[in-house]
Design an enzyme around this catalytic site. Structure first.
Site, PDB file in Angstrom:
ATOM      1  N   LYS A  69      30.799  36.823  48.018  1.00 30.43           N
ATOM      2  CA  LYS A  69      30.773  37.551  49.282  1.00 30.43           C
ATOM      3  C   LYS A  69      30.194  38.946  49.067  1.00 30.43           C
ATOM      4  CE  LYS A  69      34.541  35.298  51.804  1.00 30.43           C
ATOM      5  NZ  LYS A  69      35.849  35.487  52.462  1.00 30.43           N
ATOM      6  N   HIS A  81      37.677  39.212  44.254  1.00 33.35           N
ATOM      7  CA  HIS A  81      38.247  39.972  45.362  1.00 33.35           C
ATOM      8  C   HIS A  81      37.921  41.451  45.203  1.00 33.35           C
ATOM      9  CE1 HIS A  81      41.577  36.771  46.264  1.00 33.35           C
ATOM     10  NE2 HIS A  81      40.410  36.468  46.814  1.00 33.35           N
ATOM     11  N   HIS A  93      38.712  25.056  49.480  1.00 35.88           N
ATOM     12  CA  HIS A  93      39.395  26.316  49.234  1.00 35.88           C
ATOM     13  C   HIS A  93      40.800  26.106  48.667  1.00 35.88           C
ATOM     14  CE1 HIS A  93      38.117  30.431  49.765  1.00 35.88           C
ATOM     15  NE2 HIS A  93      39.349  30.787  50.083  1.00 35.88           N
ATOM     16  N   TYR A 146      49.032  35.722  46.185  1.00 32.02           N
ATOM     17  CA  TYR A 146      49.376  34.681  45.219  1.00 32.02           C
ATOM     18  C   TYR A 146      50.671  35.005  44.473  1.00 32.02           C
ATOM     19  CZ  TYR A 146      44.800  32.865  46.291  1.00 32.02           C
ATOM     20  OH  TYR A 146      43.709  32.359  46.962  1.00 32.02           O
ATOM     21  N   ARG A 165      34.347  29.583  45.330  1.00 30.62           N
ATOM     22  CA  ARG A 165      34.304  29.290  46.765  1.00 30.62           C
ATOM     23  C   ARG A 165      33.364  28.112  46.992  1.00 30.62           C
ATOM     24  NH1 ARG A 165      33.832  35.050  46.467  1.00 30.62           N
ATOM     25  NH2 ARG A 165      35.582  36.136  47.450  1.00 30.62           N
ATOM     26  N   ARG A 184      40.575  26.424  45.050  1.00 28.34           N
ATOM     27  CA  ARG A 184      40.509  27.841  44.670  1.00 28.34           C
ATOM     28  C   ARG A 184      41.910  28.463  44.687  1.00 28.34           C
ATOM     29  NH1 ARG A 184      37.132  32.534  44.619  1.00 28.34           N
ATOM     30  NH2 ARG A 184      37.846  34.229  45.965  1.00 28.34           N
TER      31      ARG A 184
END
Length: 326
Positions: free
Chosen positions: A199, A294, A268, A303, A168, A271
C-alpha cells in the site's frame, strides 16, 4: 418552487435526490427510513422541520441508539438528515443546519478472523480433487484429470506463500517470475525472500519459509512445462494470464470446503493467521509490523487482542481453577 411542510417537504427532497443526484434505489430506501424516523420524532414533540435545533438532534440520536439502532444505521440516518437540511438551506428554508458537527457513536471494530494452526496446515495440504458431476462429459472429466496436477502445484504455492509471508492479495497477484524494473514484485529464490509493492507504493522484503519455498520451486517447474504463458506473472490462470482477485478468492473458498474447514476462508484471513501465529510465538509486535508493512504500530496492535484471546483459551482449558462451578 412552492414548498409544503413536513412529510411533503421530505418527499420533495427525496425526489431531488432521485432525479438530480441520481442516488441508488438502495440508498434512497435507507434515506426514506431515516426521514420516517425524523418525521415521527418531530410529530411526537410537535416540531416543524425548520424548528429543529442541534440539541434536538443529539437527543434523538441518543434515544435511537438506546432503542437498539446500531452505529452504522445511525451514521446513515445522520447523513440523510444532514443532506435534507443542507438542501433546505440552499432553498432558504432554514438558517443553519442543525445536524452539522453531530457524529454517530463509533462502531466497535471487529477483530480480524484467523485460522488455527491446524486449519492453516490442513488448507495448505489440500490439493484440488476431481469432482465431476454425474452428468459431466468424458471430455470434462479428462480435462479435470489433466489440470489437477498443475492446479494443485499452483494453489499450494499460493496458499503457502500467503500464510508464510503474510502477503496481501494484491501483493501475491502482482508477483512476477523474474525481477524487472517494471515488476510489482518477485521472489528471490536464492535469498528465500519475497519483494512486494504494498500500500502507498511502498516496497518491502519479507522472508519465505521452507515449506513455501518447496511449493514455489515445484510450481515453477510445473509452470515451465506448460504452454508458454501470455504473462510474466508468477501465478497464472488456465488461460496463461495473471490470476485475478476473484479467481484467487474462489480457489481458496473451494479448497477450504474440501479441507472441511468450519469457516469461510479468504486471502486476507491467511494474512491475519500469519500475523496472529507469529505474534503468539515471538511476542515481537514491532517485527510483525515490519513484516506486514503497516505504517503505524496501532494497526498491528489489533493482533495483540487475538493473542490474548488465544492465551485466555489456553488458560481456561489448562488451569484447574479457571472454570467456575455451575
Amino acid at each position: 418552487m412552492t414548498f409544503a411542510p413536513g412529510a411533503d417537504l421530505i418527499a420533495q427532497h427525496l425526489t431531488y435526490q432521485r432525479t438530480q443526484r441520481r442516488l441508488a434505489e438502495r440508498t434512497l430506501a435507507m434515506y426514506g427510513d431515516a426521514f420516517t424516523r425524523l418525521q415521527a420524532l418531530c410529530d411526537k414533540e410537535g416540531l416543524a422541520l425548520d424548528a429543529i435545533r442541534p440539541h434536538h438532534v443529539r437527543g434523538w440520536i441518543a434515544r435511537l441508539h438506546a432503542q437498539g439502532l446500531g452505529p452504522r444505521s445511525l451514521a446513515i440516518t445522520l447523513a440523510a438528515w444532514r443532506g435534507l437540511f443542507k438542501w433546505m438551506g440552499r432553498e432558504r428554508l432554514v438558517a443553519a443546519n442543525p445536524v452539522d458537527g453531530i457524529k454517530p457513536p463509533k462502531a466497535p471494530k471487529p477483530l480480524p478472523k484467523a485460522l488455527s494452526v491446524d486449519d492453516a496446515v490442513a488448507l495448505a495440504e489440500q490439493a484440488p480433487r476431481l469432482t465431476p458431476t454425474p452428468a459431466a462429459s468424458q471430455a470434462a472429466a479428462t480435462r479435470q484429470e489433466r489440470e489437477a496436477p498443475w492446479l494443485a502445484a499452483r494453489d499450494t504455492a499460493m496458499i503457502e506463500l500467503l500464510y508464510s509471508s503474510g502477503l496481501r492479495s494484491a501483493e501475491l497477484i502482482g508477483l512476477d517470475v523474474q525481477a524487472a524494473p517494471e515488476a510489482a514484485g518477485w521472489i528471490d529464490l536464492q535469498a528465500a525472500e519475497a519483494h512486494v509493492l504494498g500500500k502507498g507504493n511502498k516496497r518491502r522484503s519479507v522472508p519465505v519459509g521452507a515449506a513455501a519455498m518447496r511449493a514455489l520451486r515445484h510450481w515453477l517447474d510445473v509452470r515451465a512445462s506448460l504452454t508458454p504463458p501470455q504473462d510474466n506473472a508468477l501465478f497464472i490462470s488456465r488461460l496463461g494470464t495473471r490470476i485475478t482477485p476473484a479467481q484467487l478468492r474462489n480457489r481458496l473458498k473451494q479448497l477450504a470446503q474440501q479441507a472441511g474447514l468450519p469457516t469461510h476462508v479468504h486471502p486476507h484471513m491467511l494474512r491475519h493467521s500469519f500475523a496472529s501465529h507469529l505474534l503468539q510465538s515471538s511476542g515481537d509486535l514491532r517485527a510483525v509490523q515490519e513484516l506486514l508493512g503497516h505504517a503505524h504500530i496501532t494497526t498491528t496492535q489489533v493482533y495483540t487482542k487475538l493473542d490474548f484471546q488465544h492465551l485466555a483459551k489456553v488458560y481456561d482449558a489448562a488451569h484447574p481453577r479457571a472454570k467456575r462451578k455451575a
